[in-house]
Design a protein around this motif. Structure first.
Motif, short mmCIF file in Angstrom:
data_model
loop_
_atom_site.label_atom_id
_atom_site.label_comp_id
_atom_site.label_asym_id
_atom_site.label_seq_id
_atom_site.Cartn_x
_atom_site.Cartn_y
_atom_site.Cartn_z
N ARG A 104 -10.22 2.14 -15.78
CA ARG A 104 -9.97 0.76 -15.34
C ARG A 104 -10.36 -0.22 -16.44
N ALA A 126 -7.95 2.52 -6.04
CA ALA A 126 -9.02 3.30 -6.69
C ALA A 126 -9.83 4.05 -5.64
N GLY A 127 -10.12 3.42 -4.51
CA GLY A 127 -10.84 4.09 -3.45
C GLY A 127 -10.06 5.24 -2.86
N THR A 128 -8.74 5.06 -2.71
CA THR A 128 -7.90 6.13 -2.20
C THR A 128 -7.90 7.32 -3.15
N GLY A 133 -7.64 12.49 -2.04
CA GLY A 133 -7.98 12.07 -3.39
C GLY A 133 -7.87 13.17 -4.40
N ASP A 145 -8.50 -2.21 -5.94
CA ASP A 145 -9.71 -1.58 -5.39
C ASP A 145 -9.36 -0.56 -4.32
N TRP A 146 -8.40 -0.92 -3.46
CA TRP A 146 -7.98 0.02 -2.41
C TRP A 146 -7.39 1.29 -3.02
N GLU A 171 -9.46 16.63 -8.90
CA GLU A 171 -9.69 15.25 -8.54
C GLU A 171 -8.86 14.31 -9.41
N ALA A 176 -10.20 8.14 -5.27
CA ALA A 176 -11.53 8.76 -5.40
C ALA A 176 -12.05 9.32 -4.08
N ALA A 177 -11.25 9.21 -3.02
CA ALA A 177 -11.71 9.66 -1.71
C ALA A 177 -12.10 11.14 -1.76
N GLN A 184 0.83 -1.20 0.00
CA GLN A 184 0.00 0.00 0.00
C GLN A 184 0.87 1.26 0.00
N VAL A 225 -9.98 8.07 -12.62
CA VAL A 225 -9.61 6.66 -12.62
C VAL A 225 -10.17 6.00 -13.87
#
Length: 921
Positions: free
Chosen positions: A67, A45-47, A55, A42-43, A62, A49-50, A9, A65
């Motif tokens: 994929r 992408a979530g980070t 993010g 996934d982690w 922004e 888009a936070a 990470q 992403v």
């Protein structure tokens, strides 16, 4: 919550932070199935888009992403992955240069025009569109299950990933470590299995009692997916004693769970697994034909095996889809693919399912597969097209068609860079063609013998494969053997065009292989066939006999009569002829014409984005730059050629590029570098590097080694390389300095013969210098210097001045000696030719010069630039915009501007306008 992935990470977070700061990077996550690659993506992408500050970029923008996920059934569907990735951003294609925009529109099926023939153009277009998207803010590109990407998509993404620099793009790929997916040039991070502590934490988070932790952890061997599935099954079977890999045990567990579902659910799951893309409308049409519907997936959804959302059907993990498909009997799989083929509206999708249905010869399926192959070829998805033509060949009921399609499959495999596969397909096509040429019982010929163009195509592809695999001599002799078995032709019946073309190609292969016999044989057969004379083949044959005086004028005729460029869809063997055309100017000693021809070819390749053809043209251009004394330009050019050859997988081209670097290092006296290059070069490709070693030995005063190398001189074609005359002169000088002028006689004869035929002033000057050395007379030196004044090869002029200055000093004519020696010293200093600087300075002192500073000049501003910065600065100084420079050098606009930003302080300027005032040499 991810367990045991803190280091991974952190690495991914750094990559994302770099993108936010405007810098780019790429990374490949590698590991076995179920190890957690998708969870990390996934982690990330979530980070990205936070909604918090984490993010967004430093300026508040922004992170976008994009994929794409590889799908196993689509591995042969040309550009399927790229369509998935770029479909949401197709509105940005208008911002791309026209050839790149056309390439991506062809991929997405939204364009009408023809795209270029170079398979790497798509990769360049992907790089540009990613850079354009990053103009709006940082971009994160995620690629999951990369091992299942179609080859064309994988090549395009990897080409772009290797050339990312300063755009603000982070690309992360994830692929299995046992499926053959490779990403040369992309950093890799291998995911380990979880240790006992992290495995126990994961199980505790799922509510599993600690008493059962040890058994489940042992069974799963630290594989996160296995931990979850074995826990869900509450298995008490002794899996740890089973001789199966963890992924296979997980698949077995999935099959057991699927087997407990209703039959209609299993059938609906099989339709989804066979379709592969989750295309809901297609699944519904096919399921209607098999009397099932979407409601039958409810049990699979409740079991957590599948999801239906957003108009797509998705398996929770690819192993579930594999277990579903592999657990079904063959008859059921065929029935499902038949329904999918009938329901498909996309012809490529229909062809893929027809292939799965076929269990024997099927002409209808073969024709549809061949049509799909043609479409893939038109989009430059050469690997996919090769596979489809190969499948079509195996299904067709027409033997002639089978041979033709196998030949096309081989040619496309070669174009895709898969030489070993091309070799196998070409051999199969050749054996089939040979068998078809046997006369049938009624005396007619059933096969390719009555179709010369088809037979020529088979032979040409087989030779091209042999050439690319490195056996150039076999390429030539293979063509000659094929023509030897064909129907004879004699004057006045001229050879058919197919035979004439193959003979010319055979001569080109033979010349490039250094195989004089092959060149002579091709020339003799063409001469016997009558028809128009071929100056290229006849000229090469004359040179093989060391008859430069008749051979070189013929090559001049060939070059003068050749069209300015070769069409983009060259025949298989035409590349060898093109290579010869580019080098003919150097063979003729006309360095200026050779430079102009190579520069024009480079411009053509750049303007048409013919990336795969560019390294050879750049190599020849670098040779001409080196001979003209422009060492930094030659270094920049050969560096670009090496980068492109590396990025495009052209490993053999990389090796051949060493001769320019070796020559430059020899002039500068860098013995270690020359010897490193020599050690890295295969014997079959050593002629250019050996020439550099001769020059190095001569410059360092090791005359015995200089004379001993290339003794006897290489026969035939290898005597006429771009350095042939210079190396002959080197050996003559070594022989004279050893007091063995008799050993120089053959080299002197060759040198003078070549110079008379070449007519270039510098060549005649070098021949006169050699004559002066052997005869120990001043008149040829004076004549040589007069010819040198007409230009060309400054290093050779300085060497003539050095030798004449030595002669004048020995003749007690110091004033005259000092004049020419000063000129020689100045040139050697400019070229940073340290051994020659020392020699010229020593001679000047011996001639009475009191103040001689034998030194290489101080670093100039351009010496501070990297090779790529120098290329960018030269183009910017010439008025090209950043976008134009990016298109020419196959970079993004952001990277061009990054190079300019770094170059300005090194040059002491602050803008493009100030560049115009600089003298860049």
């Amino acid at each position: 919550m991810l367990y045991g992935r803190a280091a991974e990470q952190e690495r991914l977070a750094r990559l994302l932070a770099e993108a936010r700061a405007g810098r780019s990077g790429a990374l490949l996550l590698r590991g076995e199935a179920g190890i957690g690659k998708t969870a990390l993506l996934d982690w990330l992408a979530g980070t990205a888009a936070a909604p918090t500050g984490s993010g967004t970029a430093s300026d508040g923008r922004e992170v976008r992403v994009l994929r794409v996920t590889g799908v196993e059934p689509e591995a042969d569907l040309a550009f399927g992955g790229l369509v998935q990735l770029l479909w949401p951003v197709q509105d940005r294609l208008n911002a791309l240069p026209a050839p790149q925009a056309a390439a991506l529109r062809a991929v997405l099926g939204t364009g009408r025009g023809q795209r270029g023939p170079d398979r790497f153009l798509t990769g360049l277009a992907v790089l540009t569109v990613l850079a354009e998207l990053a103009e709006d803010g940082p971009l994160l590109c995620l690629v999951d299950d990369a091992q299942w990407l179609d080859r064309a998509t994988a090549e395009a993404l990897l080409f772009a990933g290797r050339r990312l620099a300063a755009e603000g793009v982070a690309m992360v790929l994830a692929g299995r470590d046992d499926d053959g997916f490779t990403a040369p040039g992309i950093p890799e991070l291998t995911l380990p299995r979880l240790d006992f502590e992290d495995s126990a934490r994961l199980l505790a988070d799922r509510g599993r009692a600690p008493a059962l932790h040890s058994q489940i952890i042992t069974e799963s061997a630290g594989n996160p997916l296995a931990l979850i599935e074995f826990d869900a099954a509450r298995s008490d079977q002794p899996h740890q004693h089973a001789p199966l890999p963890v992924a296979d045990r997980v698949s077995s567990a999935f099959r057991a769970r699927i087997g407990g579902l209703p039959e209609r659910t299993r059938l609906m799951m099989l339709i989804a697994a066979a379709e592969g893309r989750g295309d809901l409308p297609l699944l519904l049409r096919a399921s209607e034909l098999l009397d099932v519907d979407l409601g039958d997936l409810a049990e699979a959804e409740r079991a957590g095996l599948m999801y239906v959302m957003g108009g797509a059907v998705t398996f929770r993990h690819p192993l579930i889809a594999s277990a579903t498909y592999q657990g079904a009997v063959l008859a059921r799989r065929i029935a499902v693919h038949r329904a999918l083929a009938e329901a498909a509206t996309d012809p490529d999708c229909r062809a893929r399912h027809l292939l799965a249905v076929a269990t024997g010869p099927d002409q209808e399926a073969a024709l549809e597969l061949a049509a799909a192959a043609g479409r893939a070829r038109g989009r430059t998805a050469y690997a996919a097209a090769s596979g489809l033509f190969g499948h079509a060949a195996r299904l067709t009921t027409d033997p002639r068609q089978r041979a033709s399609w196998l030949t096309e499959a081989a040619a496309l495999a070669l174009a895709a860079g898969h030489a070993a596969q091309a070799d196998r397909l070409a051999q199969e096509a050749g054996e089939l063609a040979d068998g078809l040429a046997v006369e049938s019982a009624d005396g007619s010929v059933d096969g390719l013998a009555d179709d010369p163009s088809a037979g020529a195509r088979v032979a040409s592809v087989r030779a091209a494969v042999a050439f690319e695999l490195g056996d150039r001599s076999e390429a030539a002799h293979g063509l000659l053997a094929r023509l030897g078995h064909a129907a004879p032709y004699t004057a006045p019946n001229a050879a058919p065009p197919e035979a004439s073309g193959l003979l010319r190609t055979a001569a080109a292969y033979g010349w490039l292989a250094g195989d004089a016999d092959a060149v002579r044989t091709a020339a003799a057969r063409l001469a016997r066939a009558g028809g128009a004379a071929d100056p290229l083949v006849e000229g090469l044959a004359r040179l093989c006999e060391d008859d430069a005086e008749r051979g070189l004028p013929l090559l001049t005729r060939f070059l003068e009569g050749r069209p300015g460029t070769i069409g983009p869809r060259d025949a298989d063997g035409e590349q060898a002829v093109r290579m010869l055309a580019l080098t003919c100017g150097l063979l003729l000693g006309d360095d200026e014409a050779a430079h102009d021809l190579a520069a024009a070819e480079v411009r053509r390749c750049r303007s048409q984005a013919l990336i795969g053809q560019l390294p050879y043209a750049l190599d020849v251009l670098a040779q001409t730059q080196l001979l003209a004394g422009h060492h930094r330009d030659a270094e920049a050019t050969v560096t670009e050629a090496e980068e492109i050859a590396r990025d495009t997988g052209m490993r053999r081209r990389l090796v051949r590029l060493g001769a320019v670097r070796a020559r430059m290092a020899a002039i500068e006296g860098d013995a270690r570098r020359v010897r490193e290059l020599a050690d890295a070069t295969p014997p079959a490709l050593r002629t250019g590097v050996d020439c550099a070693l001769v020059l190095l030995d001569l410059g360092l005063g090791d005359f015995g080694s200089a004379l001993g190398r290339l003794d006897p001189p290489p026969p035939g074609p290898d005597r006429y390389t771009w350095l042939s005359l210079s190396t002959a002169a080197d050996r003559i000088e070594a022989a004279v300095r050893l007091g063995q002028p008799e050993r120089a006689e053959e080299a002197l004869r060759h040198c003078e013969s070549w110079a008379r035929a070449a007519t270039a002033p510098w060549a005649q000057a070098v021949a006169l210098r050699c004559r002066a050395l052997v005869d120990d007379r001043p008149e040829p030196y004076a004549q040589a210097l007069h010819l040198h004044e007409k230009g060309g090869r400054p290093f050779e002029r300085a060497r003539t001045e050095l030798l004449y200055g030595e002669w004048l000093r020995r003749a007690r004519r110091p004033n005259e000696a000092r004049d020419v020696l000063r000129s020689a010293l100045a040139t050697f200093e400019r070229l940073r030719a340290e051994p020659w600087v020392r020699r010229a300075a020593a001679e000047l002192r011996a001639a009475g010069e009191r103040r001689v500073a034998a030194r290489v000049p101080a670093e100039s501003p351009i010496d501070r630039l990297t090779p790529q910065e120098l290329q960018v600065v030269r183009l910017a100084r010439g008025g090209s915009s950043s976008r134009e420079i990016a298109a020419q050098l196959f970079l993004s606009r952001r990277t061009v501007e990054h190079h300019l930003y770094k170059a300005y302080p090194k040059l002491g300027v602050g803008s493009r306008r100030e560049l115009a005032r600089l003298d860049l040499g």
